[in-house]
Write a protein that holds these residues in place. Structure first.
Motif, PDB file in Angstrom:
ATOM      1  N   ASN A   1       9.218   6.253 -14.962  1.00 29.52           N
ATOM      2  CA  ASN A   1       7.373   6.323 -14.566  1.00 29.52           C
ATOM      3  C   ASN A   1       7.352   4.785 -13.808  1.00 29.52           C
ATOM      4  OD1 ASN A   1       6.223   8.628 -15.851  1.00 29.52           O
ATOM      5  ND2 ASN A   1       7.235   7.598 -17.625  1.00 29.52           N
ATOM      6  N   PHE A   2       6.846   4.895 -12.646  1.00 33.47           N
ATOM      7  CA  PHE A   2       6.581   3.777 -11.619  1.00 33.47           C
ATOM      8  C   PHE A   2       5.016   3.607 -11.197  1.00 33.47           C
ATOM      9  CE2 PHE A   2       6.373   1.411  -7.702  1.00 33.47           C
ATOM     10  CZ  PHE A   2       7.436   0.386  -7.500  1.00 33.47           C
ATOM     11  N   ALA A   3       4.511   2.618 -11.373  1.00 32.97           N
ATOM     12  CA  ALA A   3       3.068   2.505 -11.098  1.00 32.97           C
ATOM     13  C   ALA A   3       2.754   1.147 -10.120  1.00 32.97           C
ATOM     14  CB  ALA A   3       2.342   2.222 -12.301  1.00 32.97           C
ATOM     15  N   VAL A   4       1.886   1.218  -9.295  1.00 32.61           N
ATOM     16  CA  VAL A   4       1.704  -0.044  -8.438  1.00 32.61           C
ATOM     17  C   VAL A   4      -0.018  -0.594  -8.826  1.00 32.61           C
ATOM     18  CG1 VAL A   4       0.976  -0.503  -6.174  1.00 32.61           C
ATOM     19  CG2 VAL A   4       2.825   1.181  -6.484  1.00 32.61           C
ATOM     20  N   ILE A   5       0.045  -1.672  -9.157  1.00 32.47           N
ATOM     21  CA  ILE A   5      -1.042  -2.532  -9.557  1.00 32.47           C
ATOM     22  C   ILE A   5      -1.725  -3.112  -8.211  1.00 32.47           C
ATOM     23  CG2 ILE A   5      -2.139  -4.010 -11.076  1.00 32.47           C
ATOM     24  CD1 ILE A   5       0.364  -3.602 -12.818  1.00 32.47           C
ATOM     25  N   ALA A   6      -2.948  -3.013  -7.627  1.00 35.24           N
ATOM     26  CA  ALA A   6      -3.507  -3.839  -6.446  1.00 35.24           C
ATOM     27  C   ALA A   6      -4.713  -3.874  -6.623  1.00 35.24           C
ATOM     28  CB  ALA A   6      -3.090  -2.692  -5.249  1.00 35.24           C
ATOM     29  N   GLY A   7      -5.041  -5.134  -5.977  1.00 32.12           N
ATOM     30  CA  GLY A   7      -6.732  -5.478  -5.720  1.00 32.12           C
ATOM     31  C   GLY A   7      -6.452  -6.712  -5.371  1.00 32.12           C
ATOM     32  N   PRO A   8      -7.594  -7.502  -5.260  1.00 34.73           N
ATOM     33  CA  PRO A   8      -7.814  -8.785  -4.828  1.00 34.73           C
ATOM     34  C   PRO A   8      -7.358  -9.964  -5.639  1.00 34.73           C
ATOM     35  CG  PRO A   8      -9.882  -7.889  -5.427  1.00 34.73           C
ATOM     36  CD  PRO A   8      -8.887  -6.962  -5.649  1.00 34.73           C
ATOM     37  N   CYS A   9      -6.859 -11.003  -5.442  1.00 36.09           N
ATOM     38  CA  CYS A   9      -6.625 -11.856  -6.432  1.00 36.09           C
ATOM     39  C   CYS A   9      -7.812 -12.637  -7.075  1.00 36.09           C
ATOM     40  CB  CYS A   9      -6.096 -13.512  -5.578  1.00 36.09           C
ATOM     41  SG  CYS A   9      -5.750 -14.782  -6.474  1.00 36.09           S
ATOM     42  N   SER A  10      -8.803 -12.679  -6.662  1.00 29.52           N
ATOM     43  CA  SER A  10     -10.050 -12.970  -7.272  1.00 29.52           C
ATOM     44  C   SER A  10     -11.175 -12.042  -7.156  1.00 29.52           C
ATOM     45  CB  SER A  10     -10.340 -14.466  -7.173  1.00 29.52           C
ATOM     46  OG  SER A  10     -10.783 -14.918  -5.920  1.00 29.52           O
ATOM     47  N   ILE A  11     -12.110 -11.678  -7.805  1.00 24.43           N
ATOM     48  CA  ILE A  11     -13.434 -10.908  -7.740  1.00 24.43           C
ATOM     49  C   ILE A  11     -14.519 -12.177  -7.105  1.00 24.43           C
ATOM     50  CG2 ILE A  11     -15.215  -9.709  -8.882  1.00 24.43           C
ATOM     51  CD1 ILE A  11     -12.891  -9.408 -11.187  1.00 24.43           C
ATOM     52  N   GLU A  12     -14.991 -11.521  -5.974  1.00 23.29           N
ATOM     53  CA  GLU A  12     -15.879 -12.121  -5.336  1.00 23.29           C
ATOM     54  C   GLU A  12     -17.359 -11.817  -5.092  1.00 23.29           C
ATOM     55  OE1 GLU A  12     -14.061 -12.800  -1.409  1.00 23.29           O
ATOM     56  OE2 GLU A  12     -12.244 -13.827  -2.306  1.00 23.29           O
ATOM     57  N   SER A  13     -17.508 -10.525  -5.195  1.00 26.19           N
ATOM     58  CA  SER A  13     -18.737  -9.636  -4.978  1.00 26.19           C
ATOM     59  C   SER A  13     -18.535  -8.239  -5.697  1.00 26.19           C
ATOM     60  CB  SER A  13     -19.315  -9.921  -3.716  1.00 26.19           C
ATOM     61  OG  SER A  13     -18.694  -8.986  -2.894  1.00 26.19           O
TER      62      SER A  13
ATOM     63  N   MET B   1       2.991  -5.248  -8.220  1.00 34.29           N
ATOM     64  CA  MET B   1       1.762  -5.761  -8.217  1.00 34.29           C
ATOM     65  C   MET B   1       1.439  -6.364  -6.938  1.00 34.29           C
ATOM     66  SD  MET B   1       0.058  -7.940 -11.411  1.00 34.29           S
ATOM     67  CE  MET B   1      -1.525  -8.289 -11.681  1.00 34.29           C
ATOM     68  N   ILE B   2       0.487  -5.980  -6.335  1.00 33.92           N
ATOM     69  CA  ILE B   2       0.293  -6.542  -4.927  1.00 33.92           C
ATOM     70  C   ILE B   2      -1.168  -6.902  -4.591  1.00 33.92           C
ATOM     71  CG2 ILE B   2       0.580  -5.727  -2.356  1.00 33.92           C
ATOM     72  CD1 ILE B   2       2.720  -3.962  -3.206  1.00 33.92           C
ATOM     73  N   GLU B   3      -1.167  -8.106  -4.157  1.00 30.04           N
ATOM     74  CA  GLU B   3      -2.643  -8.613  -3.707  1.00 30.04           C
ATOM     75  C   GLU B   3      -3.270  -7.806  -2.506  1.00 30.04           C
ATOM     76  OE1 GLU B   3      -3.066 -12.762  -4.138  1.00 30.04           O
ATOM     77  OE2 GLU B   3      -2.667 -12.594  -6.276  1.00 30.04           O
ATOM     78  N   VAL B   4      -4.453  -7.209  -2.719  1.00 30.23           N
ATOM     79  CA  VAL B   4      -4.848  -6.625  -1.320  1.00 30.23           C
ATOM     80  C   VAL B   4      -6.263  -7.151  -1.197  1.00 30.23           C
ATOM     81  CG1 VAL B   4      -5.575  -4.495  -0.193  1.00 30.23           C
ATOM     82  CG2 VAL B   4      -3.512  -4.614  -1.492  1.00 30.23           C
ATOM     83  N   HIS B   5      -6.778  -7.797  -0.017  1.00 34.11           N
ATOM     84  CA  HIS B   5      -8.079  -8.172   0.225  1.00 34.11           C
ATOM     85  C   HIS B   5      -8.601  -7.459   1.436  1.00 34.11           C
ATOM     86  CE1 HIS B   5     -11.638 -10.992   0.786  1.00 34.11           C
ATOM     87  NE2 HIS B   5     -11.330 -11.445  -0.489  1.00 34.11           N
ATOM     88  N   ASN B   6     -10.097  -7.265   1.341  1.00 31.96           N
ATOM     89  CA  ASN B   6     -10.723  -6.588   2.661  1.00 31.96           C
ATOM     90  C   ASN B   6     -10.793  -7.628   3.729  1.00 31.96           C
ATOM     91  OD1 ASN B   6     -12.495  -8.069   0.683  1.00 31.96           O
ATOM     92  ND2 ASN B   6     -14.330  -7.427   2.226  1.00 31.96           N
ATOM     93  N   ASN B   7     -10.549  -8.979   3.490  1.00 33.25           N
ATOM     94  CA  ASN B   7     -10.766  -9.816   4.616  1.00 33.25           C
ATOM     95  C   ASN B   7      -9.906 -11.292   4.170  1.00 33.25           C
ATOM     96  OD1 ASN B   7     -11.152 -11.576   6.561  1.00 33.25           O
ATOM     97  ND2 ASN B   7     -13.280 -11.424   6.800  1.00 33.25           N
ATOM     98  N   PRO B   8      -8.756 -11.192   4.291  1.00 35.26           N
ATOM     99  CA  PRO B   8      -7.851 -12.136   3.656  1.00 35.26           C
ATOM    100  C   PRO B   8      -8.205 -13.690   4.241  1.00 35.26           C
ATOM    101  CG  PRO B   8      -6.523 -10.235   4.038  1.00 35.26           C
ATOM    102  CD  PRO B   8      -7.928  -9.923   4.586  1.00 35.26           C
ATOM    103  N   ALA B   9      -8.551 -13.556   5.621  1.00 36.80           N
ATOM    104  CA  ALA B   9      -8.870 -15.259   6.147  1.00 36.80           C
ATOM    105  C   ALA B   9      -9.918 -15.749   5.439  1.00 36.80           C
ATOM    106  CB  ALA B   9      -9.217 -14.761   7.646  1.00 36.80           C
ATOM    107  N   LYS B  10     -11.051 -14.892   4.911  1.00 38.52           N
ATOM    108  CA  LYS B  10     -12.098 -15.574   4.118  1.00 38.52           C
ATOM    109  C   LYS B  10     -11.947 -15.520   2.727  1.00 38.52           C
ATOM    110  CE  LYS B  10     -15.261 -15.079   8.132  1.00 38.52           C
ATOM    111  NZ  LYS B  10     -16.727 -14.580   8.482  1.00 38.52           N
ATOM    112  N   ALA B  11     -10.741 -15.232   2.000  1.00 36.73           N
ATOM    113  CA  ALA B  11     -10.664 -15.003   0.478  1.00 36.73           C
ATOM    114  C   ALA B  11     -10.759 -16.322  -0.009  1.00 36.73           C
ATOM    115  CB  ALA B  11      -9.146 -14.292   0.342  1.00 36.73           C
ATOM    116  N   LYS B  12     -11.374 -16.289  -1.210  1.00 38.29           N
ATOM    117  CA  LYS B  12     -11.788 -17.761  -1.837  1.00 38.29           C
ATOM    118  C   LYS B  12     -10.374 -18.063  -2.713  1.00 38.29           C
ATOM    119  CE  LYS B  12     -16.489 -17.125  -2.488  1.00 38.29           C
ATOM    120  NZ  LYS B  12     -17.647 -17.073  -3.609  1.00 38.29           N
ATOM    121  N   CYS B  13      -9.308 -17.358  -2.603  1.00 42.46           N
ATOM    122  CA  CYS B  13      -8.261 -17.507  -3.428  1.00 42.46           C
ATOM    123  C   CYS B  13      -7.011 -16.699  -2.835  1.00 42.46           C
ATOM    124  CB  CYS B  13      -8.543 -17.123  -4.879  1.00 42.46           C
ATOM    125  SG  CYS B  13      -6.948 -17.406  -6.035  1.00 42.46           S
TER     126      CYS B  13
END
Length: 337
Positions: free
Chosen positions: A94-106, A295-307
């Protein structure tokens, strides 16, 4: 010591034999696989003669184990473990992908990312509420407020959530977290490992920056020794002499870990390299190396990410990557979860 029982061994005789072993002060890790029934003895087995064990009618064979880790050892548990994270299975094909931003900002940021990664095929949502940072002046996360926002994103999408715990005092805050992450910096925080081991919630354990594979598995053993066997290992790159990347991804370690242990192994290519443009190729290589998930980091606006914006994919980039990963996982005979 590992004891392999005969296939036709009567249950009553097996129970009687187990009682004898327990009376000697030994713990028994009882593992029934598809073809074998194994008793893994944990404790001081030096006084137990192999000839005595082999003379027992229910025993097929036995051998001593030199590795210091027992519960995590594949010799004690030949079949792959499958860890269930609120309905999402990882390991055993069984293969799973974990994804989302490094840090929660809002709330807007984490909810948007949660929906996009789920639509692309990710099974679990990651987001950091408590952030361990090298500099004390860097963004440390939204802490308990971030956890609340992560739970709102779960409510909106239905995706199980993954987030990192920093110390034992925070455990009550993690009661409603589906998969607790112990980060690389805390891999040898033994009191924290024992604390998460005393609860039954699945644990994602990341490899330390400069730790051997045996040390990594021994940290998993700390969790399992407390009674929690729901452990997922995460290879996230190690520190080497190379400076062009954040870390060096040890894909050979993924292959070796599957030989050493029955626990699932996922790969974090984002932290391994620190460059978003490298993540897709490393993710593909991880699948080919036999990883049980990503486990992959995904951000809606990486250029302005806080982390860690430099290593984060945009949602569109993640969409493109998941199209390839889904096909690759199927090619290697695994099931996307």
């Amino acid at each position: 010591m590992i004891i392999v029982l005969k296939q036709d061994a009567p249950d009553a005789q097996v129970r009687e034999f187990c009682h004898e072993l327990q009376d000697m002060g030994l713990q028994i890790n009882d593992s029934k696989g598809s073809d074998t029934h194994i008793l893994g003895l944990i404790g001081d087995t030096k006084a137990i003669a192999e000839s005595w064990v082999l003379a027992t009618p229910v025993v097929e064979t036995c051998r001593r184990v030199s590795e210091p880790y027992k519960k995590a050892n594949r010799k004690f548990h030949p079949d792959d473990s499958v860890i269930d994270v609120n309905g999402v299975k990882i390991g055993g094909g069984n293969f799973a992908v974990i994804a989302g931003p490094c840090s929660i900002e809002s709330e807007e940021q984490i909810t948007y990312c949660a929906q996009r990664v789920k639509d692309a095929g990710a099974s679990l949502l990651r987001g950091g509420a408590f952030k361990p940072r090298t500099s004390p002046y860097s963004f440390q996360g939204m802490r308990s407020e971030g956890l609340d926002l992560l739970k709102l994103a779960r409510r909106a999408t239905g995706s199980p959530i993954v987030t990192e715990i920093m110390n034992t005092e925070h455990l009550p805050l993690f009661e409603n977290v589906d998969l607790i992450q112990v980060g690389a910096r805390n891999m040898q925080n033994f009191e924290l490992l024992k604390a998460v081991g005393r609860q039954k919630k699945p644990v994602l354990l990341k490899r330390g920056l400069a730790n051997t594979l045996e040390e990594f598995v021994m940290s998993a053993e700390y969790i399992m020794a407390e009674g929690n066997e729901n452990v997922i290992l995460c290879e996230r790159g190690i520190r080497t002499f190379e400076t062009s990347m954040r870390n060096t991804l040890d894909l050979a370690g993924v292959v070796m870990l599957h030989k050493m242990t029955h626990l699932p192994v996922v790969v974090d290519p984002s932290h391994a390299c620190g460059h978003a443009w490298m993540v897709p190729q490393l993710a593909k290589a991880a699948v080919a190396a036999g990883a049980d998930g990503l486990m992959i980091e995904v951000h809606n606006n990486p250029a302005k990410a806080k982390c860690d914006g430099a290593q984060s994919l945009t949602p569109d980039q993640f969409d493109e990557l998941m199209g390839f990963i889904t096909k690759e996982v199927e090619f290697f005979g695994k099931k996307m979860n």
